[in-house]
Design a protein around this motif. Structure first.
Motif, short mmCIF file in Angstrom:
data_model
loop_
_atom_site.label_atom_id
_atom_site.label_comp_id
_atom_site.label_asym_id
_atom_site.label_seq_id
_atom_site.Cartn_x
_atom_site.Cartn_y
_atom_site.Cartn_z
N TYR A 112 -15.64 -34.85 -101.01
CA TYR A 112 -15.02 -36.15 -100.77
C TYR A 112 -14.00 -36.52 -101.83
CZ TYR A 112 -18.84 -37.32 -103.92
OH TYR A 112 -19.73 -37.32 -104.96
N SER A 113 -14.02 -35.80 -102.95
CA SER A 113 -13.04 -36.05 -104.00
C SER A 113 -12.82 -34.77 -104.80
CB SER A 113 -13.54 -37.15 -104.93
OG SER A 113 -12.61 -37.36 -105.98
N HIS A 114 -11.57 -34.42 -104.96
CA HIS A 114 -11.18 -33.29 -105.80
C HIS A 114 -9.71 -33.50 -106.17
CE1 HIS A 114 -9.15 -31.44 -102.36
NE2 HIS A 114 -10.24 -31.63 -101.67
N PRO A 115 -9.17 -32.70 -107.10
CA PRO A 115 -7.80 -32.93 -107.53
C PRO A 115 -6.79 -32.98 -106.38
CG PRO A 115 -8.86 -31.42 -109.03
CD PRO A 115 -9.83 -31.64 -107.89
N GLY A 116 -6.97 -32.14 -105.37
CA GLY A 116 -6.03 -32.15 -104.24
C GLY A 116 -5.99 -33.47 -103.51
N ILE A 117 -7.12 -34.15 -103.41
CA ILE A 117 -7.16 -35.46 -102.74
C ILE A 117 -6.45 -36.51 -103.58
CG2 ILE A 117 -8.68 -37.34 -102.02
CD1 ILE A 117 -10.65 -35.19 -101.05
N VAL A 118 -6.69 -36.50 -104.89
CA VAL A 118 -6.01 -37.45 -105.76
C VAL A 118 -4.49 -37.24 -105.66
CG1 VAL A 118 -5.70 -38.26 -108.13
CG2 VAL A 118 -7.98 -37.57 -107.33
N TYR A 121 -2.91 -38.57 -102.42
CA TYR A 121 -2.64 -40.01 -102.43
C TYR A 121 -1.52 -40.40 -103.39
CZ TYR A 121 -7.01 -40.89 -99.86
OH TYR A 121 -8.01 -40.93 -98.92
N MET A 122 -1.44 -39.74 -104.54
CA MET A 122 -0.54 -40.15 -105.61
C MET A 122 0.76 -39.36 -105.66
SD MET A 122 -2.27 -42.58 -107.09
CE MET A 122 -1.83 -42.76 -108.80
N LEU A 123 1.02 -38.58 -104.65
CA LEU A 123 2.14 -37.65 -104.61
C LEU A 123 3.48 -38.27 -105.00
CD1 LEU A 123 3.23 -34.83 -103.74
CD2 LEU A 123 3.61 -35.84 -101.50
N ARG A 124 3.72 -39.48 -104.63
CA ARG A 124 5.03 -40.08 -104.84
C ARG A 124 5.21 -40.73 -106.20
NH1 ARG A 124 3.62 -39.79 -99.71
NH2 ARG A 124 5.17 -39.27 -98.15
N LEU A 125 4.24 -40.53 -107.09
CA LEU A 125 4.32 -41.07 -108.45
C LEU A 125 4.29 -39.93 -109.46
CD1 LEU A 125 1.72 -43.99 -108.23
CD2 LEU A 125 4.20 -44.20 -108.28
N PHE A 147 0.57 -37.26 -97.48
CA PHE A 147 0.14 -38.61 -97.14
C PHE A 147 1.28 -39.35 -96.45
CE2 PHE A 147 -0.21 -43.13 -98.18
CZ PHE A 147 -1.45 -43.40 -97.63
N GLN A 148 0.99 -39.87 -95.26
CA GLN A 148 1.99 -40.62 -94.49
C GLN A 148 1.65 -42.09 -94.41
OE1 GLN A 148 4.80 -39.12 -93.32
NE2 GLN A 148 4.07 -37.21 -94.22
N TRP A 154 -7.22 -42.40 -92.57
CA TRP A 154 -8.56 -42.83 -92.15
C TRP A 154 -9.02 -41.99 -90.96
CZ3 TRP A 154 -13.18 -44.72 -92.60
CH2 TRP A 154 -13.91 -45.05 -91.46
N ASN A 155 -8.15 -41.81 -89.97
CA ASN A 155 -8.52 -41.04 -88.79
C ASN A 155 -8.89 -39.60 -89.15
OD1 ASN A 155 -8.19 -43.23 -87.07
ND2 ASN A 155 -6.06 -42.75 -86.66
N LEU A 156 -8.15 -39.00 -90.06
CA LEU A 156 -8.47 -37.64 -90.51
C LEU A 156 -9.78 -37.62 -91.30
CD1 LEU A 156 -4.94 -36.38 -91.60
CD2 LEU A 156 -6.30 -35.57 -89.65
N ALA A 157 -9.94 -38.59 -92.19
CA ALA A 157 -11.16 -38.63 -93.00
C ALA A 157 -12.40 -38.86 -92.14
CB ALA A 157 -11.05 -39.73 -94.06
N ASN A 158 -12.22 -39.56 -91.06
CA ASN A 158 -13.35 -39.89 -90.18
C ASN A 158 -13.61 -38.81 -89.13
OD1 ASN A 158 -15.43 -41.60 -89.32
ND2 ASN A 158 -14.13 -42.59 -87.84
N SER A 159 -12.67 -37.86 -88.99
CA SER A 159 -12.85 -36.86 -87.95
C SER A 159 -12.86 -35.42 -88.45
CB SER A 159 -11.78 -37.02 -86.87
OG SER A 159 -10.49 -36.80 -87.43
#
Length: 170
Positions: A112-118, A121-125, A147-148, A154-159
Motif C-alpha cells: 500500500y506504500s512504497h517509494p514508487g507510490i510516493v 503522487y509527487m511527480l510534479r514537484l 498521476f492524472q 481512487w478507481n485504480l486503488a479500489n480495483s
C-alpha cells in the motif's frame, strides 16, 4: 511501570484530545505514522494516510451519506467483495507454495506504500521529479501510468492495487 506511564501520556496528549475534537485528524494520523517509524526523510517509510472520500465526481458531497465514505474497517484490497475473495485465494495459494514463498502466506502481491507510490503522487514537484526519473531508468514513466487525477487513482486503488494516500492530500 514505564509502559503504563507512556500509555497514559499518549492517552492524555493524543487520544483524548483527538476524541474531543481538540486534535485534528491530520495531527492524529501523523502521530500514528511517527509512532510506526514513518518519516518524510525516507520514501520507503513515507507517512501513510487513508482514503476517506469515495465520491470524486459530484459537484457537492453529502457528508451525511455513508456511501460517500470508505469503509475504514477493511484494507483497500478488500473493500469490494470480489477483491476480498481474491486476497483470500492468494493467501491460500502463497501459503501452500513452499518452493516460491517458503510457506509464508500473503494477501497482496503489492504494498500500500512504497517509494514508487510516493513518487507517483509527487511527480510534479522537485526533487521528486528527478527521483522518479532515476527510478524509471533515466526517463519518466509512460504518460498513461502517471498521476492524472484523484478519481482515476481512487478507481485504480479500489480495483487493481492497494495504494493509500500521502499526507499532502490532507
Amino acid at each position: 511501570e514505564q509502559i503504563v506511564d507512556r500509555v497514559r501520556c499518549v492517552q492524555e496528549t493524543v487520544i483524548t484530545p483527538q476524541q474531543q475534537g481538540k486534535l485534528s485528524n491530520f495531527d492524529y494520523l501523523m502521530f500514528l505514522n511517527t509512532l510506526a517509524g514513518r518519516t518524510y526523510s525516507d520514501l520507503s517509510q513515507y507517512p501513510i494516510f487513508p482514503w476517506i472520500i469515495t465520491n470524486f465526481n459530484s459537484e457537492e458531497i453529502d457528508l451525511l451519506d455513508a456511501n460517500n465514505f470508505r469503509n475504514l474497517s477493511k484494507p483497500m484490497g478488500a473493500l469490494l467483495p470480489e477483491r476480498a475473495a481474491q486476497a483470500i485465494e492468494k493467501f491460500k495459494h502463497s501459503a501452500e507454495d513452499i518452493t516460491s514463498f517458503g510457506g509464508q502466506g500473503f494477501h497482496y502481491g503489492n504494498h500500500y506504500s512504497h517509494p514508487g507510490i510516493v513518487l507517483y503522487y509527487m511527480l510534479r514537484l522537485m526533487p521528486f521529479t528527478e527521483m522518479a526519473i532515476d527510478l524509471q531508468g533515466g526517463r519518466l514513466d509512460y504518460a498513461d501510468r502517471l498521476f492524472q487525477n484523484v478519481e482515476e487513482t481512487w478507481n485504480l486503488a479500489n480495483s487493481l492495487d492497494n495504494k493509500e494516500l500521502i499526507p499532502e492530500f490532507y
